[in-house]
Design an enzyme around this catalytic site. Structure first.
Site, short mmCIF file in Angstrom:
data_model
loop_
_atom_site.label_atom_id
_atom_site.label_comp_id
_atom_site.label_asym_id
_atom_site.label_seq_id
_atom_site.Cartn_x
_atom_site.Cartn_y
_atom_site.Cartn_z
N ARG A 49 0.84 -1.19 0.00
CA ARG A 49 0.00 0.00 0.00
C ARG A 49 0.88 1.24 0.00
O ARG A 49 2.09 1.16 0.12
CB ARG A 49 -0.88 -0.02 1.24
CG ARG A 49 -0.11 -0.40 2.53
CD ARG A 49 -0.58 0.27 3.78
NE ARG A 49 -0.49 1.71 3.68
CZ ARG A 49 0.64 2.41 3.90
NH1 ARG A 49 1.77 1.80 4.18
NH2 ARG A 49 0.65 3.72 3.83
N ALA A 51 0.87 5.23 -2.05
CA ALA A 51 0.88 5.61 -3.46
C ALA A 51 2.19 5.28 -4.17
O ALA A 51 2.19 4.60 -5.20
CB ALA A 51 0.53 7.09 -3.57
N ASP A 235 -2.02 10.76 -2.43
CA ASP A 235 -2.34 9.69 -3.37
C ASP A 235 -2.60 10.22 -4.76
O ASP A 235 -2.47 9.48 -5.74
CB ASP A 235 -3.53 8.89 -2.85
CG ASP A 235 -3.15 8.13 -1.59
OD1 ASP A 235 -3.19 8.74 -0.49
OD2 ASP A 235 -2.77 6.96 -1.71
N ASN A 245 -5.71 12.30 -0.11
CA ASN A 245 -4.88 11.56 0.83
C ASN A 245 -5.81 10.80 1.77
O ASN A 245 -7.04 10.93 1.71
CB ASN A 245 -3.93 12.48 1.59
CG ASN A 245 -2.81 11.72 2.27
OD1 ASN A 245 -2.06 11.00 1.64
ND2 ASN A 245 -2.74 11.85 3.58
N LYS A 246 -5.22 10.00 2.65
CA LYS A 246 -6.00 9.18 3.56
C LYS A 246 -7.08 10.00 4.27
O LYS A 246 -6.81 11.12 4.72
CB LYS A 246 -5.07 8.56 4.60
CG LYS A 246 -5.73 7.62 5.58
CD LYS A 246 -6.53 6.51 4.92
CE LYS A 246 -5.68 5.76 3.93
NZ LYS A 246 -6.46 4.95 2.96
C1 LIG Z 1 3.61 7.88 0.72
S1 LIG Z 1 2.00 8.40 0.46
C2 LIG Z 1 1.08 7.02 1.07
C3 LIG Z 1 -0.39 7.34 1.13
O1 LIG Z 1 -1.11 6.14 0.83
C4 LIG Z 1 -1.90 5.84 1.95
O2 LIG Z 1 -3.09 5.22 1.58
P1 LIG Z 1 -3.21 3.60 1.73
O3 LIG Z 1 -2.61 3.24 3.05
O4 LIG Z 1 -4.71 3.36 1.64
O5 LIG Z 1 -2.45 3.06 0.54
C5 LIG Z 1 -2.17 7.17 2.60
O6 LIG Z 1 -3.12 7.92 1.87
C6 LIG Z 1 -0.78 7.77 2.53
O7 LIG Z 1 -0.74 9.13 2.71
#
Ligand SMILES: CSC[C@H]1O[C@H](OP(=O)(O)O)[C@H](O)[C@@H]1O
Length: 344
Positions: A49, A51, A235, A245-246
């Site tokens: 996971r 981005a 993201d 973003n999250k």
């Molecule tokens: C290095 S940016 C990672 C970014 O991705 C995460 O989402 P997920 O855990 O659902 O892949 C989150 O938005 C982070 O900020």
């Protein structure tokens, strides 16, 4: 340093090696991913996971499609279908499709050339992360003062979310290495707890002082003056600087705006989607009710109760003090529009 994703060359047994992040911090378990279907499963359950890590996953996913297709005698159309499935495995982070499509452009040249491009995507990501971390630390110290700083961050943006080093986490690590980081408040980041499980694990391993807080505490942590800035990853960053973003990120931006402290977005330029004009056009991934209503597999809500589970939110560019990429720092709230014009 931990690596979330690597390609393992082993002839017919070649595969993608993934650190299964759903099992952290309790267990460091690596997955040997040798089929496209198992890569897509790993992406969709967030075993891999973040981005930038998804960008590298997209590149290696194309190599895997060619490798598996050669083993199984796939037609060109079947290879294409599998590449498309990788690119579309999660909708919000632009990096996944970007990495897959970049590697896909070399399919006609064969597996080795595609693999070479996938390796290049990963190497470029690490270089970008290290560069933006330096630029972000420089900007923050110039803005706030050359002294130990206190930060709040959301979700996970370290080596686990990238090919190596990290983005927002990389800035925090850089400040720590310079002796300019006093404390990091880590949002737990419901519902999957990337902060509690992953960011605190990385900070602990790197010897960086931190405290985990519930997401609901973040705004008051900021308004009470307990931190000097907020820094998050991204993201997808659209041409005008709106940033997905999250979920929970925009709450920090609103609190920082009210308090008058910097709210910083950090991402490699591969996260910038020049072709999308504003954040209104970003598809927000919606995930299962169970992620919200269950804790460690135990249901907390009454039967029949439903949930709303958007995995991301969009912070308007005018709430963002600075967007830091390896190409430089854009002061999003004042820079001329579009912040990121389409490459000519
Ligand atoms: C290095 S940016 C990672 C970014 O991705 C995460 O989402 P997920 O855990 O659902 O892949 C989150 O938005 C982070 O900020």
């Amino acid at each position: 340093m931990v690596r979330a994703i690597e390609w393992i060359d082993a002839g017919t047994e070649s595969h993608i090696r993934l650190l299964d992040q759903t099992l952290l911090p309790g267990s460091e378990t690596y997955l040997e991913v040798s089929t496209v279907d198992s890569l897509i499963d790993a992406i969709q359950r967030l075993a891999v996971r973040g981005a930038p890590a998804l960008g590298t996953s997209g590149g290696y996913g194309v190599a895997l499609a060619l490798h598996e297709g050669a083993r199984k005698g796939w037609t060109a159309d079947e290879v294409k279908q599998n590449i498309d499935a990788v690119a579309n495995a999660r909708p919000t982070a632009v990096n996944l499709a970007w990495g897959a499509r970049r590697a896909e452009t070399f399919v006609a040249e064969g597996f080795e050339r595609v693999l070479e491009e996938a390796h290049a995507i990963g190497l470029e990501d690490e270089r970008a992360n290290r560069e933006l971390s330096k630029l972000g630390a420089d900007w923050l110290l110039a803005q706030i003062g050359d002294r130990p700083l206190r930060a709040v961050t959301h979700c996970n943006t370290g080596a686990l979310a990238t090919t190596a080093w990290g983005t927002a986490y990389g800035i925090l690590h850089e400040l720590h290495l310079r002796g300019r980081l006093e404390m990091v408040y880590v949002d737990e980041t419901r519902p999957l707890l990337q902060g509690t499980r992953l960011t605190s694990w990385e900070l602990k391993n790197d010897g960086i002082p931190h405290l985990v807080e519930v997401d609901g505490a973040a705004a008051s942590t900021i308004l009470r003056g307990l931190v000097d800035f907020a820094v998050i990853g991204a993201d997808r960053i659209t041409a005008n600087g709106d940033t997905a973003n999250k979920v929970g990120s925009v709450a920090l931006a609103l609190a920082c705006a009210r308090k008058g402290i910097p709210f910083v977005v950090a991402a490699p330029y591969s996260t910038v989607d020049e072709a999308t004009t504003t954040g209104d056009d970003i598809e927000i991934e919606e995930r299962s009710d169970a992620e919200v209503l269950e804790f460690a597999g135990v249901r907390a809500a009454a039967e029949g109760v439903r949930a709303f589970n958007p995995a991301f939110d969009v912070t308007p560019h005018d709430l963002i003090s600075a967007i830091v990429t390896e190409r430089g720092v854009v002061e999003a709230s004042t820079a001329p529009q579009p912040l990121f014009p389409q490459a000519s």
